[in-house]
Write a protein that holds these residues in place. Structure first.
Motif, PDB file in Angstrom:
ATOM      1  N   ARG A  24      15.525 -23.767  29.232  1.00 51.62           N
ATOM      2  CA  ARG A  24      14.297 -24.317  29.192  1.00 51.62           C
ATOM      3  C   ARG A  24      13.033 -23.438  29.740  1.00 51.62           C
ATOM      4  O   ARG A  24      13.114 -23.097  30.892  1.00 51.62           O
ATOM      5  N   VAL A  25      12.209 -23.017  28.891  1.00 56.72           N
ATOM      6  CA  VAL A  25      11.251 -21.838  29.367  1.00 56.72           C
ATOM      7  C   VAL A  25       9.901 -22.551  29.349  1.00 56.72           C
ATOM      8  O   VAL A  25       9.452 -23.499  28.572  1.00 56.72           O
ATOM      9  N   ALA A  26       9.037 -22.192  30.286  1.00 55.78           N
ATOM     10  CA  ALA A  26       7.618 -22.525  30.483  1.00 55.78           C
ATOM     11  C   ALA A  26       6.832 -21.016  30.346  1.00 55.78           C
ATOM     12  O   ALA A  26       7.084 -20.112  31.144  1.00 55.78           O
ATOM     13  N   VAL A  27       5.961 -21.250  29.614  1.00 57.03           N
ATOM     14  CA  VAL A  27       5.059 -20.018  29.366  1.00 57.03           C
ATOM     15  C   VAL A  27       3.591 -20.414  30.090  1.00 57.03           C
ATOM     16  O   VAL A  27       2.978 -21.419  29.605  1.00 57.03           O
ATOM     17  N   ALA A  28       3.323 -19.754  31.181  1.00 58.56           N
ATOM     18  CA  ALA A  28       2.058 -20.050  32.041  1.00 58.56           C
ATOM     19  C   ALA A  28       0.897 -18.980  31.716  1.00 58.56           C
ATOM     20  O   ALA A  28       1.354 -18.022  31.825  1.00 58.56           O
ATOM     21  N   GLY A  29      -0.273 -19.581  31.442  1.00 59.95           N
ATOM     22  CA  GLY A  29      -1.150 -18.541  31.198  1.00 59.95           C
ATOM     23  C   GLY A  29      -2.498 -19.222  31.098  1.00 59.95           C
ATOM     24  O   GLY A  29      -2.729 -20.296  31.277  1.00 59.95           O
ATOM     25  N   LEU A  30      -3.610 -18.478  30.514  1.00 54.45           N
ATOM     26  CA  LEU A  30      -5.050 -18.968  30.514  1.00 54.45           C
ATOM     27  C   LEU A  30      -5.126 -19.558  28.987  1.00 54.45           C
ATOM     28  O   LEU A  30      -6.051 -18.928  28.207  1.00 54.45           O
ATOM     29  N   PHE A  31      -4.397 -20.516  28.983  1.00 51.11           N
ATOM     30  CA  PHE A  31      -4.536 -21.076  27.509  1.00 51.11           C
ATOM     31  C   PHE A  31      -5.913 -21.574  27.090  1.00 51.11           C
ATOM     32  O   PHE A  31      -6.076 -22.060  25.802  1.00 51.11           O
ATOM     33  N   LYS A  32      -6.731 -22.023  28.054  1.00 48.22           N
ATOM     34  CA  LYS A  32      -8.150 -22.443  27.536  1.00 48.22           C
ATOM     35  C   LYS A  32      -9.265 -21.470  27.755  1.00 48.22           C
ATOM     36  O   LYS A  32     -10.290 -21.887  27.906  1.00 48.22           O
ATOM     37  N   THR A  33      -8.679 -20.350  28.253  1.00 46.40           N
ATOM     38  CA  THR A  33     -10.009 -19.214  28.313  1.00 46.40           C
ATOM     39  C   THR A  33      -9.782 -18.198  27.124  1.00 46.40           C
ATOM     40  O   THR A  33      -8.556 -17.710  27.089  1.00 46.40           O
ATOM     41  N   ARG A  34     -10.909 -18.002  26.693  1.00 48.63           N
ATOM     42  CA  ARG A  34     -10.875 -16.853  25.356  1.00 48.63           C
ATOM     43  C   ARG A  34     -10.591 -15.549  25.888  1.00 48.63           C
ATOM     44  O   ARG A  34     -11.338 -14.980  26.344  1.00 48.63           O
ATOM     45  N   CYS A  35      -9.447 -14.959  25.668  1.00 48.45           N
ATOM     46  CA  CYS A  35      -9.020 -13.718  26.216  1.00 48.45           C
ATOM     47  C   CYS A  35      -7.965 -13.135  25.452  1.00 48.45           C
ATOM     48  O   CYS A  35      -7.049 -13.885  25.104  1.00 48.45           O
ATOM     49  N   GLY A  36      -7.585 -11.603  25.912  1.00 49.18           N
ATOM     50  CA  GLY A  36      -6.139 -11.265  25.514  1.00 49.18           C
ATOM     51  C   GLY A  36      -5.227 -11.892  26.117  1.00 49.18           C
ATOM     52  O   GLY A  36      -4.118 -12.174  25.411  1.00 49.18           O
ATOM     53  N   LEU A  37      -5.180 -12.393  27.360  1.00 48.67           N
ATOM     54  CA  LEU A  37      -4.251 -12.858  28.054  1.00 48.67           C
ATOM     55  C   LEU A  37      -3.702 -14.249  27.339  1.00 48.67           C
ATOM     56  O   LEU A  37      -2.709 -14.449  27.063  1.00 48.67           O
ATOM     57  N   GLN A  38      -4.807 -15.021  26.786  1.00 42.93           N
ATOM     58  CA  GLN A  38      -4.705 -16.062  26.178  1.00 42.93           C
ATOM     59  C   GLN A  38      -3.819 -15.839  24.812  1.00 42.93           C
ATOM     60  O   GLN A  38      -2.870 -16.627  24.554  1.00 42.93           O
ATOM     61  N   ARG A  39      -4.303 -15.016  24.339  1.00 48.53           N
ATOM     62  CA  ARG A  39      -3.648 -14.440  23.000  1.00 48.53           C
ATOM     63  C   ARG A  39      -2.204 -14.096  23.328  1.00 48.53           C
ATOM     64  O   ARG A  39      -1.116 -14.760  22.764  1.00 48.53           O
ATOM     65  N   HIS A  92       1.679 -15.138  32.338  1.00 52.60           N
ATOM     66  CA  HIS A  92       0.920 -14.100  31.765  1.00 52.60           C
ATOM     67  C   HIS A  92      -0.355 -13.900  32.580  1.00 52.60           C
ATOM     68  O   HIS A  92      -1.616 -14.244  32.021  1.00 52.60           O
ATOM     69  N   LEU A  93      -0.211 -13.178  33.589  1.00 51.31           N
ATOM     70  CA  LEU A  93      -1.332 -13.063  34.540  1.00 51.31           C
ATOM     71  C   LEU A  93      -1.092 -11.415  35.274  1.00 51.31           C
ATOM     72  O   LEU A  93      -0.090 -11.374  35.814  1.00 51.31           O
ATOM     73  N   ASN A  94      -2.076 -10.896  35.324  1.00 51.32           N
ATOM     74  CA  ASN A  94      -1.890  -9.693  36.386  1.00 51.32           C
ATOM     75  C   ASN A  94      -2.125  -9.863  37.839  1.00 51.32           C
ATOM     76  O   ASN A  94      -2.792 -10.833  37.979  1.00 51.32           O
ATOM     77  N   PRO A  95      -1.734  -9.356  38.564  1.00 52.63           N
ATOM     78  CA  PRO A  95      -1.959  -9.212  40.085  1.00 52.63           C
ATOM     79  C   PRO A  95      -3.333  -8.731  40.038  1.00 52.63           C
ATOM     80  O   PRO A  95      -3.875  -8.109  39.299  1.00 52.63           O
ATOM     81  N   PRO A  96      -4.104  -9.249  40.968  1.00 47.32           N
ATOM     82  CA  PRO A  96      -3.838 -10.114  42.062  1.00 47.32           C
ATOM     83  C   PRO A  96      -3.699 -11.707  41.877  1.00 47.32           C
ATOM     84  O   PRO A  96      -3.300 -12.360  42.527  1.00 47.32           O
TER      85      PRO A  96
END
Length: 370
Positions: A24-39, A92-96
């Motif tokens: 069971r996997v969770a993908v965490a990221g900026l799903f509500k922010t338009r950017c490459g990290l969202q994609r 799906h986020l870079n440091p920091p």
């Protein structure tokens, strides 16, 4: 599972696979922010689900106070996630910023879950913040060998594996419009079928100096004499909030040539698939990319994509529409201060004369969309 492991010249393992062992996997990221990290996060979720693995999405835009400009799909509530007993969390986020995300998640998920950092980075050096964040990770995944080699060199004390997991852009490809569809898209924007149209798309929040749209302007103006009609350069940008000075610089830089249009980001946004559909050439004379999603997307849309060759992912270079542009390596100069923690960092300065030559060649080969 790890049968694609190869030896890195820096030591450690470099693995080219999708190394999920949990159920069971969770993908965490900026799903509500338009950017490459969202994609990237959306593509990762689609890839995992395609493989028949149970997966949920966790939005980090709200808890991390990022811009909410693309609400998109319905996402699970925190209560849903707490009950999910996830085995792997891919962040799906870079440091920091990754550190804040990891703290937020560890308060809400199974303590035994693996925390996996999915990091796309555009320089060849990392800072102490990256080394600190690596200690929070069971593994690190990256979209290209360029990023992997950087992290292998910069994180000598990281004991987990670093996995090359390219973005699965072909799971959700850009549409490749036929001739009639392209003609209609152009007609709706007042573009003649015979015009040769170049395009640039970027966000100021992704770093103006790195995305380097002024190099596209230079190449365009060198490619075509001031009195040459039937050529256009269209620049699609957004995220001018808090970047008004940079936007004004871009507008003033392009003002000398009436054939260059800066699409007004305060007006109606031109959807990116239709933007690609209007183009004959996409220009990305960036100084560095951790992957280059828009280059891949333009190629998928059937558009010739001029791209600075330095650090490009092999799967992008392999696309027949991609035209690699030469460069020289220079010290990073960044007025936005994104890279102030990386003294001595270097990136590419693209060869605008070579890009101009390609634009002229593509113009000569151009067949009107009618």
């Amino acid at each position: 599972m790890l049968d694609d492991t190869v030896t890195s010249p820096f030591g450690g393992n470099l693995v080219e696979t999708l190394p999920l062992t949990g159920s069971r996997v969770a993908v965490a990221g900026l799903f509500k922010t338009r950017c490459g990290l969202q994609r990237g996060a959306r593509l990762m979720l689609a890839d995992i689900l395609r493989r028949g693995i149970s997966a949920v999405a966790i939005d980090l835009s709200v808890p991390l106070h990022c811009a909410i400009d693309d609400p998109g799909q319905t996402l699970p509530t925190l209560a849903d996630v707490e009950l999910a007993e996830v085995t792997d969390v891919i962040v799906h986020l870079n440091p920091p910023l990754f550190a804040a995300a990891a703290v937020f998640l560890k308060e809400r998920i199974n303590l035994q879950a693996r925390i996996i950092g999915y990091w796309a980075w555009e320089l060849q050096v990392v800072s102490d913040a990256w080394r600190d964040c690596a200690r929070l990770c069971s593994e690190i995944w990256v979209p290209s060998p360029f990023v992997a080699q950087t992290l292998l060199a910069g994180l000598p004390d990281f004991h987990g594996d670093i996995h090359v997991v390219p973005h699965q852009v072909d799971l959700d490809p850009m549409p490749c419009f036929d001739r009639e569809q392209r003609r209609c898209i152009r007609e709706n924007r007042g573009i003649a079928p015979s015009d040769f149209v170049c395009g640039v798309s970027f966000a100021f929040g992704s770093n103006y100096a790195r995305k380097n749209p002024v190099a596209a302007i230079d190449a365009f103006m060198r490619a075509f004499a001031p009195d040459e009609a039937g050529v256009r350069l269209m620049i699609r940008c957004h995220d001018i909030r808090n970047n008004e000075n940079l936007y004004e610089h871009l507008v003033s830089y392009a003002a000398a040539d009436r054939r260059i249009e800066i699409l007004d980001p305060s007006g109606r946004i031109w959807p990116i698939p239709r933007f690609y559909g209007a183009l004959d050439a996409f220009i990305s004379l960036h100084r560095s990319e951790g992957y280059g999603l828009q280059i891949a997307e333009a190629a998928q849309a059937g558009v010739s994509a001029l791209a600075t060759a330095w650090g490009l992912a092999p799967d992008i270079l392999a696309r027949p529409e991609t035209i690699p542009i030469g460069y020289r390596i220079v010290r990073v100069l960044d007025p936005q201060g994104f890279y102030s923690q990386f003294p001595g960092a270097r990136w590419a300065e693209p060869d605008t004369d070579e890009a101009a030559s390609w634009l002229r060649l593509l113009r000569d080969r151009h067949v009107p969309w009618c």
